[in-house]
Scaffold this motif. Structure first.
Motif, mmCIF file in Angstrom:
data_model
loop_
_atom_site.group_PDB
_atom_site.id
_atom_site.type_symbol
_atom_site.label_atom_id
_atom_site.label_comp_id
_atom_site.label_asym_id
_atom_site.label_seq_id
_atom_site.Cartn_x
_atom_site.Cartn_y
_atom_site.Cartn_z
ATOM 1 N N PHE A 157 -5.920 0.354 0.683
ATOM 2 C CA PHE A 157 -5.202 -0.918 0.752
ATOM 3 C C PHE A 157 -3.954 -0.831 1.621
ATOM 4 C CE2 PHE A 157 -6.760 -2.418 -3.718
ATOM 5 C CZ PHE A 157 -8.008 -2.714 -3.188
ATOM 6 N N PHE A 158 -3.552 0.385 1.971
ATOM 7 C CA PHE A 158 -2.299 0.605 2.684
ATOM 8 C C PHE A 158 -2.574 1.218 4.058
ATOM 9 C CE2 PHE A 158 -1.826 0.855 -1.874
ATOM 10 C CZ PHE A 158 -0.826 -0.090 -2.105
ATOM 11 N N ILE A 159 -1.544 1.287 4.876
ATOM 12 C CA ILE A 159 -1.722 1.733 6.256
ATOM 13 C C ILE A 159 -1.520 3.246 6.360
ATOM 14 C CG2 ILE A 159 -0.705 1.628 8.574
ATOM 15 C CD1 ILE A 159 -0.401 -1.317 8.234
ATOM 16 N N PRO A 160 -2.529 3.962 6.836
ATOM 17 C CA PRO A 160 -2.413 5.425 6.932
ATOM 18 C C PRO A 160 -1.572 5.846 8.135
ATOM 19 C CG PRO A 160 -4.525 4.716 7.806
ATOM 20 C CD PRO A 160 -3.845 3.472 7.274
ATOM 21 N N VAL A 161 -0.897 6.965 7.960
ATOM 22 C CA VAL A 161 -0.137 7.584 9.058
ATOM 23 C C VAL A 161 -0.617 9.022 9.188
ATOM 24 C CG1 VAL A 161 2.143 8.151 9.954
ATOM 25 C CG2 VAL A 161 1.853 6.132 8.500
ATOM 26 N N SER A 162 -1.037 9.399 10.382
ATOM 27 C CA SER A 162 -1.564 10.750 10.591
ATOM 28 C C SER A 162 -0.435 11.779 10.601
ATOM 29 C CB SER A 162 -2.317 10.815 11.930
ATOM 30 O OG SER A 162 -1.398 10.672 13.010
ATOM 31 N N PHE A 192 5.172 7.990 3.683
ATOM 32 C CA PHE A 192 5.311 8.579 2.351
ATOM 33 C C PHE A 192 4.127 9.503 2.094
ATOM 34 C CE2 PHE A 192 4.139 8.012 -2.230
ATOM 35 C CZ PHE A 192 5.236 8.650 -2.789
ATOM 36 N N GLU A 193 4.385 10.717 1.651
ATOM 37 C CA GLU A 193 3.316 11.665 1.339
ATOM 38 C C GLU A 193 2.811 11.378 -0.076
ATOM 39 O OE1 GLU A 193 2.383 16.441 1.879
ATOM 40 O OE2 GLU A 193 4.414 15.799 1.400
ATOM 41 N N TYR A 194 1.728 10.642 -0.175
ATOM 42 C CA TYR A 194 1.203 10.247 -1.492
ATOM 43 C C TYR A 194 0.284 11.311 -2.083
ATOM 44 C CZ TYR A 194 -3.356 9.002 0.545
ATOM 45 O OH TYR A 194 -4.583 9.038 1.165
ATOM 46 N N ALA A 195 -0.276 12.176 -1.233
ATOM 47 C CA ALA A 195 -1.050 13.340 -1.650
ATOM 48 C C ALA A 195 -0.778 14.427 -0.605
ATOM 49 C CB ALA A 195 -2.535 13.018 -1.736
ATOM 50 N N ARG A 196 -1.121 15.640 -0.918
ATOM 51 C CA ARG A 196 -0.770 16.729 -0.010
ATOM 52 C C ARG A 196 -1.319 16.470 1.387
ATOM 53 N NH1 ARG A 196 1.297 21.702 -0.548
ATOM 54 N NH2 ARG A 196 0.759 23.277 1.004
ATOM 55 N N ASP A 197 -0.377 16.414 2.375
ATOM 56 C CA ASP A 197 -0.688 16.201 3.793
ATOM 57 C C ASP A 197 -1.396 14.867 4.057
ATOM 58 O OD1 ASP A 197 0.426 18.651 4.522
ATOM 59 O OD2 ASP A 197 -1.459 19.720 4.148
ATOM 60 N N GLN A 198 -1.209 13.906 3.156
ATOM 61 C CA GLN A 198 -1.750 12.565 3.372
ATOM 62 C C GLN A 198 -0.602 11.561 3.261
ATOM 63 O OE1 GLN A 198 -5.750 11.686 1.640
ATOM 64 N NE2 GLN A 198 -5.432 13.621 0.540
ATOM 65 N N TYR A 199 -0.521 10.679 4.253
ATOM 66 C CA TYR A 199 0.661 9.828 4.382
ATOM 67 C C TYR A 199 0.271 8.355 4.515
ATOM 68 C CZ TYR A 199 2.703 14.356 5.564
ATOM 69 O OH TYR A 199 3.088 15.664 5.545
ATOM 70 N N LEU A 200 1.147 7.521 3.986
ATOM 71 C CA LEU A 200 1.011 6.079 4.124
ATOM 72 C C LEU A 200 2.326 5.511 4.654
ATOM 73 C CD1 LEU A 200 -0.781 5.257 0.744
ATOM 74 C CD2 LEU A 200 -1.832 5.349 3.022
ATOM 75 N N ALA A 201 2.226 4.462 5.454
ATOM 76 C CA ALA A 201 3.412 3.892 6.091
ATOM 77 C C ALA A 201 4.273 3.150 5.079
ATOM 78 C CB ALA A 201 2.988 2.936 7.207
ATOM 79 N N TYR A 202 5.579 3.310 5.250
ATOM 80 C CA TYR A 202 6.511 2.493 4.483
ATOM 81 C C TYR A 202 6.410 1.031 4.944
ATOM 82 C CZ TYR A 202 9.020 6.767 3.006
ATOM 83 O OH TYR A 202 9.379 7.978 2.468
ATOM 84 N N GLY A 203 6.746 0.121 4.029
ATOM 85 C CA GLY A 203 6.833 -1.278 4.415
ATOM 86 C C GLY A 203 7.916 -1.476 5.466
ATOM 87 N N LEU A 215 5.368 0.613 0.241
ATOM 88 C CA LEU A 215 4.247 0.965 1.113
ATOM 89 C C LEU A 215 3.719 -0.292 1.794
ATOM 90 C CD1 LEU A 215 2.236 3.414 -1.185
ATOM 91 C CD2 LEU A 215 3.786 4.005 0.697
ATOM 92 N N GLN A 216 3.421 -0.172 3.078
ATOM 93 C CA GLN A 216 2.941 -1.302 3.867
ATOM 94 C C GLN A 216 1.486 -1.613 3.550
ATOM 95 O OE1 GLN A 216 4.600 -3.308 6.178
ATOM 96 N NE2 GLN A 216 2.701 -4.516 6.162
ATOM 97 N N LEU A 217 1.213 -2.862 3.211
ATOM 98 C CA LEU A 217 -0.161 -3.290 2.958
ATOM 99 C C LEU A 217 -0.905 -3.491 4.277
ATOM 100 C CD1 LEU A 217 0.691 -5.679 0.051
ATOM 101 C CD2 LEU A 217 -0.993 -3.830 -0.099
ATOM 102 N N ASN A 218 -2.208 -3.173 4.234
ATOM 103 C CA ASN A 218 -3.042 -3.218 5.447
ATOM 104 C C ASN A 218 -3.862 -4.501 5.464
ATOM 105 O OD1 ASN A 218 -4.648 -2.812 7.634
ATOM 106 N ND2 ASN A 218 -5.783 -1.082 6.778
ATOM 107 N N TYR A 219 -3.373 -5.516 6.178
ATOM 108 C CA TYR A 219 -4.075 -6.795 6.234
ATOM 109 C C TYR A 219 -5.204 -6.808 7.261
ATOM 110 C CZ TYR A 219 -1.160 -9.020 2.800
ATOM 111 O OH TYR A 219 -0.566 -9.366 1.614
ATOM 112 N N LEU A 228 -2.154 1.617 14.080
ATOM 113 C CA LEU A 228 -2.474 2.478 12.941
ATOM 114 C C LEU A 228 -3.571 1.901 12.061
ATOM 115 C CD1 LEU A 228 1.161 3.437 11.814
ATOM 116 C CD2 LEU A 228 -0.407 4.781 13.232
ATOM 117 N N SER A 229 -3.663 0.576 11.994
ATOM 118 C CA SER A 229 -4.555 -0.057 11.024
ATOM 119 C C SER A 229 -5.818 -0.627 11.623
ATOM 120 C CB SER A 229 -3.800 -1.191 10.322
ATOM 121 O OG SER A 229 -3.492 -2.224 11.255
ATOM 122 N N GLY A 230 -5.830 -0.816 12.943
ATOM 123 C CA GLY A 230 -6.840 -1.660 13.541
ATOM 124 C C GLY A 230 -6.362 -3.097 13.503
#
Length: 484
Positions: A142-147, A159-170, A182-186, A229-231
């Motif tokens: 539901f959120f925007i991934p950051v590599s 934000f590192e929500y799991a080890r080495d996995q990141y989601l963009a801040y709003g 966390l930024q929602l991915n519309y 990042l999201s398409g």
């Protein structure tokens, strides 16, 4: 036709009521005199800001944030841990905060409002959710991934929500990110469906929503900010979501917080009203930008009647502090214009200190009783058929462009009002002509001034014109009824 809305900082309000009444006050036990105040003022809608479940992450960030602490100390001499809470715009769940009384208390509060003919508005935050939101564990999509590569280039972006996995801040593209969200991915239909379901849930609890930063999820804005990042976002969210809610609740009201001159676009998406930030900017500038303000008030009627006008809210500096000597004149201009009118808690009492939204304790301030008395007159003015239904046109005052004076005309078939405002440090004599004045004598005029109870001696009529002497920082409404 044009609603009068009262914004309340719910957490601070209930704390103040609890202290005043020496008991714990929740939304379900608000004293009757508060509802009497809403009714007597003529409010059509009460906006309870900050009723949703608080975020523990957001509170921790607010407590530790050095810049936020500086703003807290600008408001309070000393700040204690219990004075700090989460941002009301970092929402982990659209569940009513139990410390405010929970869902049952909110339902009781709404019922008491509705019995008085007043509607309830709540917040909807479409752009982001709190870091500790209820959806993240099972639905990171539901959120925007950051590599990891992007994080190396911009370590503050996610934000590192799991080890080495990141989601963009709003984020608002013009400012640093909100690091408690966390930024929602519309670009994802699943995200849009989830947020529409949240709107359905909210619409069962209230009569309208104020949609925070609504322009951020317009397709063109979202794609410019996030598509790398999201398409790409393929379809607009607002038009379908608003239509879906209104199919269930036809009278449900949508108010858009809007910036960057996006209010017209949001109106076209289905919003009943959108923030009029240009009006705010023109009237709070120093000096007041009367030329641009007059031009703005001459805009097409279909646009104007769906604007929400204000001179302060929880995001902006207090009007009494920012506008200063022109505060009364600005208030009169505000309530004499068409559209929704938004009044912020303590605005009519002349409070001057802006409250950071993460604080739940308010500094004491003296109350300006003269300003409060003027506001009560303006509420009555705003409710009259002339100001509810009347069209608007610019008034030619035959003054130099740099006169810092404003004039406009509100009118129906049988009623007229001329609104004049002097934003100068000196008095000024104004004269204007208008066809409607023909046959009107001074004793037929109703006059409301921001500075004096008896203005009739300062107004003269001759040769189908009216001459007015305005004191420094004075505004007047000159109205009359004319036989058809």
């Amino acid at each position: 036709m044009f609603p009068l809305v009262y914004e309340i900082n719910t957490r601070i309000w209930l704390k103040k009521l609890s202290k005043t009444h020496n008991r714990s006050v929740t939304l379900g036990t608000v004293p009757d005199e508060e509802f009497d105040f809403f009714s007597a003022s003529g409010f059509d809608m009460v906006w309870l800001m900050g009723v949703w479940q608080p975020s523990q992450y957001s509170k921790a960030i607010a407590t530790a944030h050095p810049c936020l602490r500086t703003t807290f100390l600008e408001h309070l001499v000393t700040v204690h841990p219990e004075d700090i809470a989460s941002s009301p715009y970092a929402i982990p769940s659209y569940t009513v905060n139990e410390t405010l009384g929970g869902k049952d208390a909110l339902t009781l509060f709404r019922d008491k409002l509705n019995r008085r003919g007043i509607k309830l508005m709540l917040d909807f935050v479409p752009n982001h959710l709190a870091l500790d939101n209820e959806w993240l564990p099972e639905h990171p999509e539901f959120f925007i991934p950051v590599s990891t590569d992007e994080m190396r280039h911009d370590p503050e972006s996610g934000f590192e929500y799991a080890r080495d996995q990141y989601l963009a801040y709003g984020k608002d593209p013009y400012f640093p990110p909100w690091t408690d969200t966390l930024q929602l991915n519309y670009a994802s239909k699943a995200t849009q469906s989830m947020m529409t379901e949240n709107l359905f849930k909210i619409s069962e609890l209230c009569d309208g929503v104020r949609c925070d930063m609504a322009m951020l999820i317009l397709k063109n804005v979202f794609n410019k900010t996030w598509s790398n990042l999201s398409g790409a976002m393929q379809e607009e969210f607002w038009s379908d979501a608003i239509a879906a809610v209104k199919q269930r609740h036809p009278d449900f009201l949508f108010l858009a917080e809007s910036y960057w001159s996006k209010e017209w676009e949001l109106q076209q998406q289905g919003f009943d009203y959108a923030y009029d930030k240009p009006f705010y900017d023109f009237i709070t500038s120093a000096p007041v930008n009367t030329e641009k303000l007059a031009g703005h008030l001459g805009a097409e009627w279909g646009y104007q009647k769906k604007l929400c006008r204000f001179i302060e809210n929880h995001d902006e500096p207090r009007a009494a502090g920012r506008i200063g000597l022109n505060n009364k004149a600005a208030a009169m201009v505000l309530f004499a214009t068409p559209g929704m009118h938004l009044l912020h808690q303590d605005q009519m009492e002349g409070y001057r200190q802006k409250i950071p939204v993460q604080l739940v304790r308010q500094a004491a301030e003296p109350e300006n009783r003269a300003l409060a008395a003027l506001y009560k007159k303006l509420f009555i003015l705003q409710k009259t058929p002339l100001f509810q239904e009347g069209k608007i046109e610019r008034l030619d005052l035959n003054l130099a462009n740099n006169s810092h004076c404003l004039g406009f005309h509100r009118f129906t078939a049988g009623e007229h009002a001329f609104i004049l405002a002097n934003f100068n440090a000196t008095g000024i004599a104004l004269e204007f002509r208008h066809p409607s004045i023909e046959g009107i004598t001074i004793d037929m005029l109703n006059i409301l001034s921001t500075t004096t109870e008896n203005k009739s001696s300062g107004i003269h009529g001759a040769d189908h014109s009216i001459r007015v002497h305005l004191s420094p920082h004075e505004a007047v409404v000159i109205s009359f009824r004319k036989a058809q």
